[in-house]
Design a protein around this motif. Structure first.
Motif, PDB file in Angstrom:
ATOM      1  N   LEU A  75       0.843  -1.206   0.000  1.00  0.00           N
ATOM      2  CA  LEU A  75       0.000   0.000   0.000  1.00  0.00           C
ATOM      3  C   LEU A  75       0.873   1.248   0.000  1.00  0.00           C
ATOM      4  CD1 LEU A  75      -2.685  -1.320   2.515  1.00  0.00           C
ATOM      5  CD2 LEU A  75      -2.896  -1.104   0.029  1.00  0.00           C
ATOM      6  N   ILE A  76       1.949   1.172  -0.783  1.00  0.00           N
ATOM      7  CA  ILE A  76       2.858   2.317  -0.933  1.00  0.00           C
ATOM      8  C   ILE A  76       2.391   3.175  -2.102  1.00  0.00           C
ATOM      9  CG2 ILE A  76       5.189   2.952  -1.676  1.00  0.00           C
ATOM     10  CD1 ILE A  76       6.270   0.615  -0.042  1.00  0.00           C
ATOM     11  N   GLY A  77       2.068   2.532  -3.203  1.00  0.00           N
ATOM     12  CA  GLY A  77       1.604   3.244  -4.394  1.00  0.00           C
ATOM     13  C   GLY A  77       2.739   3.571  -5.350  1.00  0.00           C
ATOM     14  N   GLY A  78       2.378   3.930  -6.584  1.00  0.00           N
ATOM     15  CA  GLY A  78       3.370   4.283  -7.603  1.00  0.00           C
ATOM     16  C   GLY A  78       4.080   3.043  -8.128  1.00  0.00           C
ATOM     17  N   ILE A  79       5.070   3.294  -9.000  1.00  0.00           N
ATOM     18  CA  ILE A  79       5.707   2.146  -9.662  1.00  0.00           C
ATOM     19  C   ILE A  79       7.059   1.787  -9.027  1.00  0.00           C
ATOM     20  CG2 ILE A  79       6.495   1.210 -11.885  1.00  0.00           C
ATOM     21  CD1 ILE A  79       3.709   1.913 -12.291  1.00  0.00           C
ATOM     22  N   GLY A  80       7.882   2.770  -8.679  1.00  0.00           N
ATOM     23  CA  GLY A  80       9.274   2.521  -8.278  1.00  0.00           C
ATOM     24  C   GLY A  80       9.454   1.482  -7.184  1.00  0.00           C
ATOM     25  N   VAL A  81       9.432   1.929  -5.930  1.00  0.00           N
ATOM     26  CA  VAL A  81       9.672   1.037  -4.790  1.00  0.00           C
ATOM     27  C   VAL A  81       8.612  -0.064  -4.736  1.00  0.00           C
ATOM     28  CG1 VAL A  81       9.705   0.957  -2.267  1.00  0.00           C
ATOM     29  CG2 VAL A  81      10.790   2.840  -3.456  1.00  0.00           C
ATOM     30  N   ALA A  82       7.382   0.315  -5.024  1.00  0.00           N
ATOM     31  CA  ALA A  82       6.287  -0.666  -4.951  1.00  0.00           C
ATOM     32  C   ALA A  82       6.559  -1.818  -5.912  1.00  0.00           C
ATOM     33  CB  ALA A  82       4.964   0.012  -5.289  1.00  0.00           C
ATOM     34  N   LYS A  83       7.026  -1.505  -7.111  1.00  0.00           N
ATOM     35  CA  LYS A  83       7.272  -2.576  -8.089  1.00  0.00           C
ATOM     36  C   LYS A  83       8.425  -3.468  -7.640  1.00  0.00           C
ATOM     37  CE  LYS A  83       7.926  -3.671 -12.900  1.00  0.00           C
ATOM     38  NZ  LYS A  83       8.211  -3.224 -14.249  1.00  0.00           N
TER      39      LYS A  83
END
Ligand SMILES: NC(=O)C1=CN([C@@H]2O[C@H](COP(=O)(O)OP(=O)(O)OC[C@H]3O[C@@H](n4cnc5c(N)ncnc54)[C@H](OP(=O)(O)O)[C@@H]3O)[C@@H](O)[C@H]2O)C=CC1
Ligand SMILES: N[C@@H](CC=O)C(=O)O
Length: 388
Positions: A75-83
């Motif tokens: 539930l962090i969101g976005g692509i970078g760290v979440a991916k």
């Protein structure tokens, strides 16, 4: 993997993560145990009361790669760290639950493959339409059916803004601020108001229903950020409501798609869908038309969808798969359509209007070429398709 007492790594303690955390901590069913909570700014979470055995960290690797963790809730969101975190979790054979539409829309196919290859799972009920269980409905309830069209209001922030402008006379910026304060908007609200968030959700639904992966470039969404106060006033004058609609439909073996604002007539099924509410209308061969309505954003409603995925995983349910597949070639939308047109300098020239006010009118059905011609002869003309 222990199916009865799953150990969970919760990535993110923001609008959604906080409610998921509270519910997990309050839960007494013993089916899961919170092992890790991952945040970016620990100083903002100094008062958090961790349950026995749980740890707080800023290092997602410690949590995701902990061999005792079964489930990763991203539930962090976005692509970078979440991916990175979701990829690592799947490579370690974990079950992943996410609300991240950006990630599922842009990398869902490769992540599904990793889940399959390494024996994990990827579920994302919360990624589309917040609290509405639309993915379950498509995958399970409508599985035997053949869906021809899906169309809906898929972005709560945009709908909240449009309603606040229409009903409370708020400015665009003031309405957006309210949506942000209520936790509806993305960390970067540009995605909400430019139609990107709705497009991501449509990409996910289209893949589930039609087994086709659309790209953001193909969809080329139009948002609500360019609509002028003059256009809002004209829509109101005509008794129309502006809504951001996202649709995919099959016609004669071709797939059509569109994400754009539309001026709806009171007779349209989505005319009454106001505020943060989302709605999805599905046309299918067996059921006919069915409509699904509910909160499209917000901590509690979205957390319910996350927890529903967790409950399904705990029951050992297989959540992937989709409804009947159509063999479809690429297609482009739109034949003829009526428009609301607004001209800064009086009625537009070049057309006869039977429905007209001082500076706005409703056109007869126009082809895209007719519309282009009308725009060329009336510089500054604003147009919005009518949804009837
Ligand atoms: N808000 C909504 O209504 C809905 C949101 N979603 C989706 O749910 C997801 C979460 O949204 P939301 O809760 O609103 O987001 P928030 O911005 O409120 O929360 C994000 C959380 O992630 C943490 N975080 C950010 N970057 C990192 C990092 N590099 N390492 C560790 N932790 C990090 C933040 O930590 P910290 O608190 O320390 O800053 C914060 O706790 C998104 O994918 C969103 O699109 C889906 C449906 C509805
Ligand atoms: N920002 C999104 C949140 C839910 O997906 C929205 O407003 O719909």
């Amino acid at each position: 993997m222990n199916m009865n007492n799953k150990r969970i790594a919760l990535l993110g303690l923001g609008t959604i993560g906080q409610v998921v955390f509270d519910e997990l901590v309050a839960s007494t069913n013993g089916a899961w145990q919170l092992a890790w909570v991952v945040v970016k700014h620990p100083e903002r979470h100094q008062t958090v009361l961790l349950p026995t055995g749980a740890q707080l960290t800023t290092d997602w690797r410690r949590a995701v790669e902990d061999p005792t963790v079964d489930v990763v809730i991203e539930l962090i969101g976005g692509i970078g760290v979440a991916k990175e975190a979701v990829t690592s979790a799947l490579l370690h054979g974990k079950q992943v639950i996410t609300a991240n539409k950006d990630l599922v829309a842009t990398a869902g196919t490769e992540l599904d493959r990793l889940a399959e290859l390494y024996g994990g799972a990827l579920t994302y009920e919360a990624a589309v339409a917040g609290g509405i269980p639309i993915i379950r409905t498509i995958n399970e309830g409508l599985a035997p059916d053949r869906i021809r069209q899906v169309s809906g209001i898929l972005n709560g922030t945009s709908n909240y803004i449009l309603t606040a402008i229409d009903q409370e006379g708020l400015s665009f910026d003031a309405a957006l601020k309210e949506a942000q304060a209520k936790g509806f908007a993305e960390a970067n609200p540009t995605k909400d108001v430019t139609g990107i968030d709705a497009a991501y959700k449509l990409i996910i639904l289209t893949k589930l229903i039609f087994h086709r992966t659309l790209s953001l470039a193909q969809l080329a969404p139009t948002g609500i950020d360019h609509l002028s106060p003059r256009l809002f006033a004209a829509a109101k004058e005509w008794g129309l409501k502006i809504k951001l609609l996202a649709s995919t439909w099959e016609s004669r073996g071709q797939l059509n798609y569109q994400v754009a604002p539309v001026a709806l007539n009171p007779s349209h099924p989505l005319y009454q869908v106001d505020g943060v509410t989302n709605a999805i209308v599905i046309d299918s061969d067996l059921v006919g038309t069915s409509t699904y309505l509910g909160p499209g954003a917000g901590g509690k409603a979205t957390a319910n969808s996350v927890l529903a995925d967790l409950a399904s995983l705990s029951r050992g349910e297989q959540l992937t798969g989709s409804s009947a597949c159509l063999r479809i070639e690429n297609g482009r939308p739109l034949t003829k359509q009526r428009y609301l047109v607004v001209n800064p300098t009086g009625l537009p020239t070049g057309l006869q209007f039977s429905d007209r006010h001082a500076t706005s009118a409703l056109t007869p059905a126009l082809t895209p070429t007719d519309l282009q011609r009308l725009r060329a002869t009336n510089p500054g003309l604003e147009t919005l398709a009518l949804g009837e």
